[in-house]
Design a protein around this motif. Structure first.
Motif, short mmCIF file in Angstrom:
data_model
loop_
_atom_site.label_atom_id
_atom_site.label_comp_id
_atom_site.label_asym_id
_atom_site.label_seq_id
_atom_site.Cartn_x
_atom_site.Cartn_y
_atom_site.Cartn_z
N LEU A 133 -7.02 39.82 56.35
CA LEU A 133 -6.98 40.66 57.56
C LEU A 133 -8.30 41.39 57.74
O LEU A 133 -8.88 41.38 58.83
CB LEU A 133 -5.83 41.67 57.47
CG LEU A 133 -5.75 42.70 58.60
CD1 LEU A 133 -5.42 42.02 59.92
CD2 LEU A 133 -4.73 43.77 58.27
N VAL A 134 -8.78 42.04 56.69
CA VAL A 134 -10.04 42.81 56.78
C VAL A 134 -11.20 41.88 57.11
O VAL A 134 -12.03 42.19 57.99
CB VAL A 134 -10.28 43.59 55.47
CG1 VAL A 134 -11.67 44.20 55.45
CG2 VAL A 134 -9.21 44.67 55.28
N SER A 152 -11.10 39.03 58.63
CA SER A 152 -10.94 38.44 59.96
C SER A 152 -11.48 39.36 61.05
O SER A 152 -11.82 38.89 62.14
CB SER A 152 -9.48 38.08 60.23
OG SER A 152 -8.69 39.24 60.40
N LYS A 153 -11.59 40.63 60.76
CA LYS A 153 -12.15 41.57 61.73
C LYS A 153 -13.65 41.36 61.90
O LYS A 153 -14.24 41.83 62.86
CB LYS A 153 -11.86 43.01 61.31
CG LYS A 153 -10.38 43.35 61.33
CD LYS A 153 -10.10 44.73 60.76
CE LYS A 153 -8.64 44.97 60.59
NZ LYS A 153 -8.01 45.66 61.68
N GLN A 154 -14.26 40.61 60.95
CA GLN A 154 -15.69 40.33 61.00
C GLN A 154 -15.99 38.91 61.48
O GLN A 154 -17.15 38.55 61.64
CB GLN A 154 -16.30 40.54 59.61
CG GLN A 154 -16.10 41.94 59.06
CD GLN A 154 -16.34 42.01 57.56
OE1 GLN A 154 -16.80 41.06 56.94
NE2 GLN A 154 -16.04 43.15 56.99
N GLU A 186 -0.86 43.85 57.67
CA GLU A 186 -0.97 45.11 58.42
C GLU A 186 -0.23 46.25 57.72
O GLU A 186 -0.72 47.38 57.71
CB GLU A 186 -0.46 44.92 59.85
CG GLU A 186 -1.41 44.12 60.70
CD GLU A 186 -0.90 43.86 62.10
OE1 GLU A 186 0.34 43.88 62.33
OE2 GLU A 186 -1.75 43.59 62.98
N TYR A 188 -2.41 47.18 54.69
CA TYR A 188 -3.65 47.82 55.15
C TYR A 188 -3.39 49.24 55.66
O TYR A 188 -4.16 50.15 55.38
CB TYR A 188 -4.32 46.96 56.23
CG TYR A 188 -5.66 47.48 56.65
CD1 TYR A 188 -6.74 47.46 55.77
CD2 TYR A 188 -5.85 48.01 57.92
CE1 TYR A 188 -7.98 47.95 56.16
CE2 TYR A 188 -7.08 48.50 58.31
CZ TYR A 188 -8.14 48.46 57.43
OH TYR A 188 -9.37 48.96 57.81
#
Length: 120
Positions: free
Chosen positions: A15-16, A18-20, A71, A74
Motif C-alpha cells: 500500500l505504501v 503503491s502511493k509512489q 488500510e 496502515y
C-alpha cells in the motif's frame, strides 16, 4: 480466514509503495530489507489467497481484500505513531513501536484510542 502478521506487513508495504507508483517484488525487498526468495514466496502466497494480483509484467496490486487489510494496518500504524510522538517518543522509535503494536491491538482498544484522540 485469519491473516498472519507477516502478511499484514507485506500488504501494508505494498500500500505504501503503491502511493509512489508501480510496485514490483524488488521494491518490497528493498523496503522490507528481505531477500528476493523470501519476498517471492510471500507474494505468491498472498496472490494465491486473493489479497494481491501480479500482472504478467510483475506489477503487484492489492485486491479489495488486500486493500482492506492494508488500510486497516496502515491506519493503526499512523495513529499509534502519532500518539507515541505526542507522548514524547522520538519519531523513529514511535514508528518502530507502532509497527509492533498495530498487529496485536484489539479493535475495541484501537477504536477507543481513536475516539480519545479525536475528542482532544
Amino acid at each position: 480466514m485469519k491473516i498472519t502478521e507477516s502478511a499484514e506487513m507485506y500488504l501494508e508495504t505494498i500500500l505504501v509503495l503503491s502511493k509512489q507508483g508501480d510496485v514490483r517484488a524488488i521494491d518490497i525487498c528493498k523496503s522490507m530489507n528481505f531477500s528476493r526468495p523470501t519476498v517471492s514466496v510471500a507474494i505468491h502466497n498472498l496472490e494465491k489467497d486473493g489479497y494481491i494480483k501480479i500482472s504478467p509484467e510483475g506489477n503487484i496490486t492489492l485486491e479489495s481484500s488486500g486493500l482492506e487489510v492494508a488500510e486497516r494496518i496502515y491506519e493503526r500504524h499512523t495513529v499509534l505513531t502519532k500518539i507515541l510522538v505526542s507522548l514524547g517518543v522520538s519519531e523513529k522509535t514511535a514508528s518502530e513501536d507502532a509497527c509492533k503494536m498495530e498487529h496485536d491491538i484489539s479493535i475495541e482498544t484501537f477504536e477507543c484510542i481513536k475516539k480519545h484522540i479525536s475528542s482532544n
